[in-house]
Structure formats: structure tokens, C-alpha cells
Design a protein around this motif. Sequence first.
Motif, PDB file in Angstrom:
ATOM      1  N   ARG A 347     -27.739  16.325  -3.202  1.00  0.00           N
ATOM      2  CA  ARG A 347     -29.186  16.924  -2.593  1.00  0.00           C
ATOM      3  C   ARG A 347     -28.106  17.039  -0.644  1.00  0.00           C
ATOM      4  O   ARG A 347     -27.589  15.816  -0.578  1.00  0.00           O
ATOM      5  CB  ARG A 347     -30.011  15.233  -2.138  1.00  0.00           C
ATOM      6  N   SER A 383     -33.398  20.555   3.325  1.00  0.00           N
ATOM      7  CA  SER A 383     -32.856  19.708   2.360  1.00  0.00           C
ATOM      8  C   SER A 383     -32.885  20.963   1.008  1.00  0.00           C
ATOM      9  O   SER A 383     -33.721  22.057   0.981  1.00  0.00           O
ATOM     10  CB  SER A 383     -34.312  18.697   1.784  1.00  0.00           C
ATOM     11  N   TYR A 385     -31.192  21.057  -3.061  1.00  0.00           N
ATOM     12  CA  TYR A 385     -30.512  20.531  -4.493  1.00  0.00           C
ATOM     13  C   TYR A 385     -30.099  21.830  -4.764  1.00  0.00           C
ATOM     14  O   TYR A 385     -29.980  22.449  -5.357  1.00  0.00           O
ATOM     15  CB  TYR A 385     -32.192  19.937  -5.154  1.00  0.00           C
ATOM     16  N   ASP A 500     -41.075  16.106  -1.017  1.00  0.00           N
ATOM     17  CA  ASP A 500     -39.628  16.024  -1.618  1.00  0.00           C
ATOM     18  C   ASP A 500     -39.100  17.646  -3.133  1.00  0.00           C
ATOM     19  O   ASP A 500     -40.510  17.096  -3.632  1.00  0.00           O
ATOM     20  CB  ASP A 500     -39.244  15.233  -2.367  1.00  0.00           C
ATOM     21  N   ARG A 502     -37.196  17.796  -5.699  1.00  0.00           N
ATOM     22  CA  ARG A 502     -36.438  17.208  -7.009  1.00  0.00           C
ATOM     23  C   ARG A 502     -37.494  17.542  -7.368  1.00  0.00           C
ATOM     24  O   ARG A 502     -38.085  17.247  -7.986  1.00  0.00           O
ATOM     25  CB  ARG A 502     -36.052  15.885  -6.363  1.00  0.00           C
TER      26      ARG A 502
END
Length: 717
Positions: A347, A383, A385, A500, A502
Amino acid sequence: DRGSRIADRGSRIADRGSRTAERGSRAGSVYRWALALFFLPGFLAAQQAGSSRDSVFPHSALVITAQRASIPIRSAVSAVTRLDRRTLATRPVRTLAEAAQQAPGIAFLDFEGTGADPQAIIRGFYGGGEADYMQLLLDGRPLNQVESGRINWDLIPLSAVQSIEIVRGPASEVWGDAAMGGVINVITQGADARGWGSAVSGGEHGWLRASASQFGTLGGRAANAFANYSASEGFRDHAERKSGGVNASLGLTGSADRGLTLSTFHDWRDFDDPGPLLQSELQQSRSQSSPFFRYDNTNERLHRLGLESQTAMGRGVLRASLTGEHRTSDRIRTLRLDRDFADTKERELSISRLILSAVLDRSVSNSGSAVLGLDASHGRLRSEYFNVTQGPAVVYSAPSAQRGDLDSHARGNRSTIAAFARYTTQILPRLSASVGSRVDGLRDAFETDEAPESNSTSRLVSSQRAGLNLRYADSDRHRGHAYLSVAQSFKAATPDQLYDRRKIPVPFPPFAVTFSSSELDPQRGTNYEAGIYHDAALGSIEADLSLAAYQMDLKDEIDFDIATLAYRNIGRSRHRGIEAGINLRGPSAVSAFGNYTLQSVTARSGDNAGNYLKAIPRHFIVTGLSAGSHGLLATVSVTSAREMYLDDANDQTIPDWTRWDARASYTRGELSVFADLLNLADSIYSTTGFPDPAGSGEVYMYPAAGRTLHVGFSWRR
């Protein structure tokens, strides 16, 4: 078969009822003793007329600022502890987290094994490495991370600390979101902060710590600075750590009651994560790291620039600050989804934040004072990933792994604005009252790969507190205060919990899920609390006692819903507890202290209603004894955690553990040398753990290091 299952379920319910009744009996006994202890000082104190002597009761005059107003500790309507630099220097503590644990009501579990990756528990709130429930301040400025609310305990070296102010219990009425469990304010610029100092220490597992500080004036203006560096090889494989930072401030203009200060703060850290071990792996070697975690690493950078002013305004003081922050994080993290399969992703995170604060602390009359304040912040984050690898252990035995394709991304912002007020007045000569309220407005706006158009949510949350403080004893030999308070507090879902991205692989459609949920509401709590502060002069012995008993009912609790594989507002819990602390100071540098924390945290909804929440020690004890003469000082302390459950069903427990630590030091003039022997009994234990999420019945644990020696010196002028 169905009848058999029903019978088994009935048997489990009966067993649960029996355990609950037994707990209730034990809890009732503890609370009866606590109630007796609460009233004991009133019977012991002689209600004599006469002037009080602060020289006999040094703690009675201490003033704290963590509640955003300068008030004596004993006049507070919440549980407050102050630890100063001289006290901490006598105890075998090396980090800010270990120092904070010297106060009642705070416990730390450790993921790394030597105390380098502490996880805080306060008032029964435990984030498990994903969140924190307390607000950390550096000289009154918040430091919690934007995306998760977590605290980086490496930011502030212990050598730069002048004092630590700890407010236990909800403080949302003055600090808002992050302060559901408490507030820790680390003060580096005290009245006795003059001159310069340095400290160096090292020990087993390759530990090296070095720091330097300077507090005083530069060209006739106030100037303060400290710098630090630490490195460790770790007691386990794949546990190397390095970190460092520098903090500086300079008075641009100023006088005794007016000033403008520029400050800057820069910090970095780079560390590997050895991860947990299965119990079967622990039996082979406690110092190993599973191959699944061989790539896990975090590299972070933090930069801050701030401008602060303090202005006298009639009978009050206006304090204002403007802080800009930029932080980057590159983290490779593995989720071990069962004992034979894991998923690893990298990340990249970039965050910028602007924080504005203004507080007016003003005397309204001869018997009353008011605090008015405004807080605002705006944080932007990005962000991304990237895939690294996933699969069974054989995949992770490869020599190396390269970052793969972009897997998901998100960007957005969190904006907050809040107004608060508090009024304190002296109702009677011995009785004061305090009321406070705060209203927080939060707005989150995010764009994700699934929703490229901005998705925004706004929430308005209020917090209140009302309390009374009674001075029940005020004589030459006893001084005592008792308080009662009720408070409402909240904790908003973090941006990570909300957005988030992920992706977690699952063996069924859609074959990948995300744990976050954009519909989460703030958790809300109602807290009832009573406590005492009592100081006594018993011949040549000075003693101060603090005691707090509380109950907080939490609703809309954010928990993981196994049915939807995402966070939901599905939980309710009750946090009850007792926090007791005593300090004894005798002649010839002899002193003793003891802290006891009882945390009874139970679920109030779902299949596990009535059970204790997992990983939270019901009993936590920190105690110690010091003695010295002619510059020599020896201290022995004991830390113990009892009654911890691994699972929500309360079927598995974490073995109780006790650790003995010792410090020997010698001070001559400005030089002090010391040696710490940690875990001197070489106990074999794990501070925490969790069951295999895949349901195999196995348990993951975080082992602690054995006996460890550290030596060092400090120099102050």
C-alpha cells in the motif's frame, strides 16, 4: 441430530450462564471493596481547620492542560495522572509507551516482543493494531494518524519528555472523535526545561538509542529542539527497526503574556514485521518468523510545520495554532487467511492535513472560569494497493517477490469542524461544578475504482460532560477531593473503516471482498464515573492515592460482521472498571508505587452477549519499589496481566503472565548511568494472540522476549 444439536446448545448456554453468575459474584465483591475504599479517606481525614501546605502535598498544586484549560489535578472531574521526568528516570522504562503504562488504567500489549510495537488498551478499548481509542498530543498538538486514528509511539523520545499528562475516560467534550478512551499530552517545554541534554543506551537484540535536546533561548528568544535515533535487530527473525526524528521551535515574538512561535517536526521510521506465530511454530522456536511474513515492511515519513500564538486578553488567555502536515507510507502487509494460505499486498499512502485550533481560557468571575474553543481540520489522502504475492507456503519460499499490478485505489478527504465550551464554578467553598459541551461536524468524500464519482457523507455529533468536585478533607495532614461525572462521547469510523479498498480473496463469488463499509455511523458511549484524589502526610512518609470507578455503555459499536464480511454497526458493550493508584515517598530516596486496573468489558448483543471481549486483560497490575543513597538508586517493578480471552465465545484463554524488571543507576552531578534488566526472571509468555480466522482451532500468538540487558547514560546541564 437436530435434538442433539439443541441439547448441546442448551448445555453451552447453561455453562455460559454459570460463568456469568460466577463473574457477577466476583465483580460484586470487587466493587464492594472499591466502594469501601472510596469512602475510607473521608473517615481517615481529620476535618481540622487550618491552612493547607503545598510543601507537604506537592501533587495538590500540579496543573494540567490536557483538558484544554489550566486546572489543578485535584479539582478535575475525571481521572488524571501526571508523570514527571524525575519519576520516570527512576523506573526501568525506555519508551513513551512504557512510561504511559506507569499510570493506572493503561495497559500495552506488544506485537514485536521487545516493546517496539505497542498496542494500547485504555478503559477496555483495544484496537488490535487497526485503530486507537485515545488522543496523543505533543505539547497540546494532536498526532493521531488521519486514515486509522493510530498512534506512532516512536515519535517522541523519552529523553525529551518533561512531563506526561494522562486523562483517562472519555474527553470528547473537548477533543472530539479520537478521545473516547482518554488523552495523553506529552509536554517537552516545561518550566524546568532549561539547558541541554543527551542520552545514549544500548542492549541485547542490537538495540541502540541516542537522543539530544536543547531547551532555553537563542538570541534572546525561546528556542527548543530535540533529535533522536533508534535501531534494533529485533529478538525475532525479520524484526529489524530504525527510526529517527527532529523537533524544533523558535519564538518569533514574545513577552511574558504574549508570543508567536514557529515549530517544525520531522520523523521517519522503517521496520520489518515478523507477524504472529502458530502455537505449533512457537514450540519449534519463539524467535522465528513465519515465511508468510518475509516481505512485510513499513516505511513512513512525517513532516509538520506549525505556527502558534498566545495572547493575554483581559482576564483570560487566547491560544491559537495552525499546523500543516504531510505524511507518506509505503507498507507491505500480509494477511494470513488460514495456516496454509496468505495474501500479500503493498500500500502506498499519501496524506496532507491542515489543523486549526483556537481556545480562549477566561476567568468570568472570582469563582468561575470559562473555556471557549474552535477546532477545524481538512485532510486529503491517496491510497493505492499493489499485488505482491498470494498462495501457500511454497509460494513464499521464493527468493524474492516483486510488486505487481495496481489492484485498487481510492482518494478523498475528511473535513471536521467543531465548537466547544466549558464552564467551571465554585458553588460552595468546598464544592465546584463543571459543565461542557461540544458539537462536531464531519464530512467524508471519497472516490474509488468502483465508484469514480465522489461519494460524500456528512455527520453531526454532540458530546457533553457534567461533574462535581468536593474537597472533603483539607488539613495539615490530609487533603482529599472526590468527584462525580457523567459524559457522552463518540468515535467516528476511520477513513480506512469507511473506504479502505484492500481486496481480500475468498473461495466463493465474488472471490474478493473489502472489509470497509461507507455506511458506518459513529460509535456512541455514555459514561458514569466517580473517583477520589487523597494526599496524606503520615509521619516521614508522603502518600497520594487516586481511585476511579466507571461504567460506559457503548452502542452502534463497529464490529466485523461474519455474515457480510464487512464492518457494521452491530455491537453493544458495557465497559466497567476500577483504577487505583498509590505513591509512597519516604526518607532516604525510598519510594514505592502500585497501580491496579480492573476492566470488565462485556458484549451486550449477539450470540456472545454476556461474554468478555477478547484480548483485554481483566486485571492489570504495575507496581514497584525504589531505594537509594549517595547517588545510587535501585528499582524493581512488576507487571502482570490476568484473565484474557482469545475468542468471543470465551472458550480459549491467553495464559496469565508476570514480568519482573529492574533498574540500577548512579548519578553524580550532571551525569547519570544506568543498567536495566528486563524480564529478569526470564519468563516465557505471549502478551496477546487470536484464533485462526479460518476456524482450524489453532491459535496465533505474539511471543515476548526473554531476559534482556540494556545499559546507557544521560547528561544534562
